[in-house]
Design a protein around this motif. Structure first.
Motif, PDB file in Angstrom:
ATOM      1  N   LYS A 162       0.825  -1.209   0.000  1.00 50.93           N
ATOM      2  CA  LYS A 162       0.000   0.000   0.000  1.00 50.93           C
ATOM      3  C   LYS A 162       0.857   1.255   0.000  1.00 50.93           C
ATOM      4  CE  LYS A 162      -3.862   0.326   2.218  1.00 50.93           C
ATOM      5  NZ  LYS A 162      -4.938   0.350   3.247  1.00 50.93           N
ATOM      6  N   SER A 163       1.971   1.225   0.718  1.00 49.82           N
ATOM      7  CA  SER A 163       2.857   2.400   0.747  1.00 49.82           C
ATOM      8  C   SER A 163       3.412   2.697  -0.635  1.00 49.82           C
ATOM      9  CB  SER A 163       4.002   2.174   1.739  1.00 49.82           C
ATOM     10  OG  SER A 163       3.539   2.170   3.067  1.00 49.82           O
ATOM     11  N   PHE A 164       3.798   1.655  -1.364  1.00 48.00           N
ATOM     12  CA  PHE A 164       4.326   1.861  -2.714  1.00 48.00           C
ATOM     13  C   PHE A 164       3.231   2.349  -3.657  1.00 48.00           C
ATOM     14  CE2 PHE A 164       8.030  -0.273  -1.213  1.00 48.00           C
ATOM     15  CZ  PHE A 164       9.049   0.040  -2.102  1.00 48.00           C
ATOM     16  N   VAL A 165       2.043   1.766  -3.555  1.00 45.81           N
ATOM     17  CA  VAL A 165       0.944   2.190  -4.419  1.00 45.81           C
ATOM     18  C   VAL A 165       0.556   3.635  -4.117  1.00 45.81           C
ATOM     19  CG1 VAL A 165      -1.480   1.794  -4.981  1.00 45.81           C
ATOM     20  CG2 VAL A 165       0.071  -0.143  -4.750  1.00 45.81           C
ATOM     21  N   ARG A 166       0.534   3.968  -2.827  1.00 46.34           N
ATOM     22  CA  ARG A 166       0.198   5.335  -2.434  1.00 46.34           C
ATOM     23  C   ARG A 166       1.226   6.328  -2.986  1.00 46.34           C
ATOM     24  NH1 ARG A 166      -0.576   4.411   2.563  1.00 46.34           N
ATOM     25  NH2 ARG A 166      -2.861   4.418   2.569  1.00 46.34           N
ATOM     26  N   ALA A 167       2.481   5.888  -3.099  1.00 50.76           N
ATOM     27  CA  ALA A 167       3.534   6.734  -3.656  1.00 50.76           C
ATOM     28  C   ALA A 167       3.558   6.686  -5.187  1.00 50.76           C
ATOM     29  CB  ALA A 167       4.897   6.308  -3.097  1.00 50.76           C
ATOM     30  N   GLN A 168       2.524   6.055  -5.780  1.00 53.55           N
ATOM     31  CA  GLN A 168       2.372   5.978  -7.237  1.00 53.55           C
ATOM     32  C   GLN A 168       3.519   5.208  -7.891  1.00 53.55           C
ATOM     33  OE1 GLN A 168       1.725   9.987  -8.658  1.00 53.55           O
ATOM     34  NE2 GLN A 168      -0.288  10.123  -7.706  1.00 53.55           N
ATOM     35  N   LYS A 169       3.915   4.126  -7.240  1.00 52.26           N
ATOM     36  CA  LYS A 169       4.959   3.258  -7.789  1.00 52.26           C
ATOM     37  C   LYS A 169       4.344   1.922  -8.188  1.00 52.26           C
ATOM     38  CE  LYS A 169       8.653   5.458  -5.165  1.00 52.26           C
ATOM     39  NZ  LYS A 169       9.264   6.064  -6.376  1.00 52.26           N
ATOM     40  N   ARG A 170       4.950   1.276  -9.185  1.00 51.10           N
ATOM     41  CA  ARG A 170       4.386   0.055  -9.741  1.00 51.10           C
ATOM     42  C   ARG A 170       4.810  -1.168  -8.922  1.00 51.10           C
ATOM     43  NH1 ARG A 170       4.437  -1.523 -16.206  1.00 51.10           N
ATOM     44  NH2 ARG A 170       2.210  -1.986 -16.312  1.00 51.10           N
ATOM     45  N   VAL A 171       3.887  -2.132  -8.782  1.00 54.33           N
ATOM     46  CA  VAL A 171       4.094  -3.300  -7.932  1.00 54.33           C
ATOM     47  C   VAL A 171       3.804  -4.573  -8.723  1.00 54.33           C
ATOM     48  CG1 VAL A 171       3.304  -4.508  -5.864  1.00 54.33           C
ATOM     49  CG2 VAL A 171       3.493  -2.009  -5.847  1.00 54.33           C
ATOM     50  N   LEU A 172       4.660  -5.580  -8.529  1.00 54.41           N
ATOM     51  CA  LEU A 172       4.393  -6.925  -9.029  1.00 54.41           C
ATOM     52  C   LEU A 172       4.187  -7.828  -7.821  1.00 54.41           C
ATOM     53  CD1 LEU A 172       4.219  -9.240 -11.052  1.00 54.41           C
ATOM     54  CD2 LEU A 172       6.729  -9.313 -11.093  1.00 54.41           C
ATOM     55  N   PHE A 173       2.991  -8.401  -7.705  1.00 53.74           N
ATOM     56  CA  PHE A 173       2.627  -9.248  -6.565  1.00 53.74           C
ATOM     57  C   PHE A 173       2.558 -10.691  -7.035  1.00 53.74           C
ATOM     58  CE2 PHE A 173       0.220 -11.250  -3.300  1.00 53.74           C
ATOM     59  CZ  PHE A 173       0.343 -10.475  -2.154  1.00 53.74           C
ATOM     60  N   VAL A 174       3.413 -11.555  -6.443  1.00 58.29           N
ATOM     61  CA  VAL A 174       3.448 -12.974  -6.816  1.00 58.29           C
ATOM     62  C   VAL A 174       2.976 -13.794  -5.617  1.00 58.29           C
ATOM     63  CG1 VAL A 174       4.828 -14.860  -7.720  1.00 58.29           C
ATOM     64  CG2 VAL A 174       5.406 -12.495  -8.325  1.00 58.29           C
ATOM     65  N   ASP A 175       1.926 -14.577  -5.822  1.00 55.65           N
ATOM     66  CA  ASP A 175       1.299 -15.377  -4.766  1.00 55.65           C
ATOM     67  C   ASP A 175       1.721 -16.834  -4.934  1.00 55.65           C
ATOM     68  OD1 ASP A 175      -0.336 -16.557  -2.911  1.00 55.65           O
ATOM     69  OD2 ASP A 175      -2.212 -16.114  -3.939  1.00 55.65           O
ATOM     70  N   PHE A 176       2.368 -17.401  -3.905  1.00 56.37           N
ATOM     71  CA  PHE A 176       2.860 -18.779  -3.978  1.00 56.37           C
ATOM     72  C   PHE A 176       2.015 -19.752  -3.164  1.00 56.37           C
ATOM     73  CE2 PHE A 176       6.646 -16.224  -4.908  1.00 56.37           C
ATOM     74  CZ  PHE A 176       7.113 -16.853  -6.053  1.00 56.37           C
TER      75      PHE A 176
END
Length: 307
Positions: free
Chosen positions: A120-134
């Protein structure tokens, strides 16, 4: 009024943590800051007028910020809040960009909520995220629900699900090309990365080799693109003899809980934190290792209100 301490105001814990890491202590320190900058710190729009936000360029750091904090270690521009004030304290003010953080813990410990707070902190800072669920614990819909209180571009959060070790290694080998095709990814979240190894029952020798491949790929991404990595994993029991050497259940004097995966994170760029629960609503965060040796604060307590 300008001398009012920020920690006495009705601000969210994440905002207080971000402001503290940036060196802001009083309401007067925030006078005249641009509205956009205050929003990055997570200050609610309802408080903007009371603070006196402006449209002017950001001014220099406030005088209440110590000289030591401006000249030593990562600055506010090179760290980001984890969204959990006790964890920010443990990491000396937040998570530095371009590093790796592993959050390990037993079943029931809030590993995933801590990782989602960082997301959430990265998204709030308008940065792109790659989320990998294992471990099939998340979905694009559940992630959107978690981020529903943030106004963001839905295309900035990419999602992938990987449930076995062979596909994990395929992902690692293809990671450089993936990052080139989807620039710029600032945060890679590896949720329950220990799960594919446990399900595959890999021999110890082969496990070490696979982890070294993962470490090399993540190190390259951290260095070349200043990408931050956050992973969650389970704990395993390590049996020790009385002299501290590794033992077995016949000779060992005690068993200790340690992260289940070995050295799969970039060398000298990684933090490893163990989270545990001491009651239904409280627990402890402990530094297992840091890039530069022991941390200044080896452990902190947290409550679920901090998450």
């Amino acid at each position: 009024m300008d001398s009012t301490l920020l920690n006495t105001l009705p601000l969210p814990p994440s905002a207080l943590s971000a402001l503290d890491a940036a060196g802001y202590e009083t309401l007067g320190d925030l006078r005249g800051l641009p509205r956009e900058q205050l929003e990055e710190y997570g200050i609610p729009s309802s408080m903007m007028q009371a603070i006196g936000a402006s449209q002017a360029p950001a001014r220099a750091p406030p005088l209440s910020q110590s000289i030591a904090s401006m000249t030593q270690g990562p600055t506010k521009e090179t760290r980001i809040t984890t969204g959990c004030q006790p964890l920010d304290v443990l990491l000396s003010g937040g998570l530095p960009f371009g590093t790796a953080l592993e959050i390990s813990g037993p079943p029931g410990a809030p590993r995933e909520p801590l990782a989602m707070n960082i997301c959430k902190s990265f998204v709030r800072a308008q940065k792109r995220v790659l989320f990998v669920d294992f471990q099939n614990m998340h979905s694009p819909a559940s992630i959107r629900d978690t981020l529903s209180d943030i106004d963001y571009d839905k295309r900035s959060v990419l999602y992938s699900k990987i449930l076995d070790l062979s596909h994990l290694m395929q992902f690692v080998h293809s990671l450089p090309g993936y990052l080139e095709r989807h620039p710029p990814i600032s945060l890679l979240v590896l949720s329950s990365i220990s799960n594919p190894f446990q399900n595959a029952h890999v021999a110890a020798k082969n496990k070490i080799g696979l982890q070294s491949v993962i470490r090399a790929a993540l190190a390259k991404a951290c260095v070349s693109q200043e990408m931050t990595v956050v992973s969650t994993s389970q704990l395993s029991t390590k049996v020790l003899n009385a002299d501290g050497s590794v033992g077995n259940y016949d000779t060992g004097a005690k068993g200790v809980m340690v992260p289940s995966l070995g050295d799969y994170l970039p060398e000298k760029k990684s933090y490893r934190v163990i989270v545990s629960r001491s009651s239904p609503n409280t627990g402890e965060l402990r530094l297992f290792s840091t890039p530069v040796g022991p941390g200044t604060v080896p452990h902190v307590e947290y409550s679920f209100d901090d998450l």
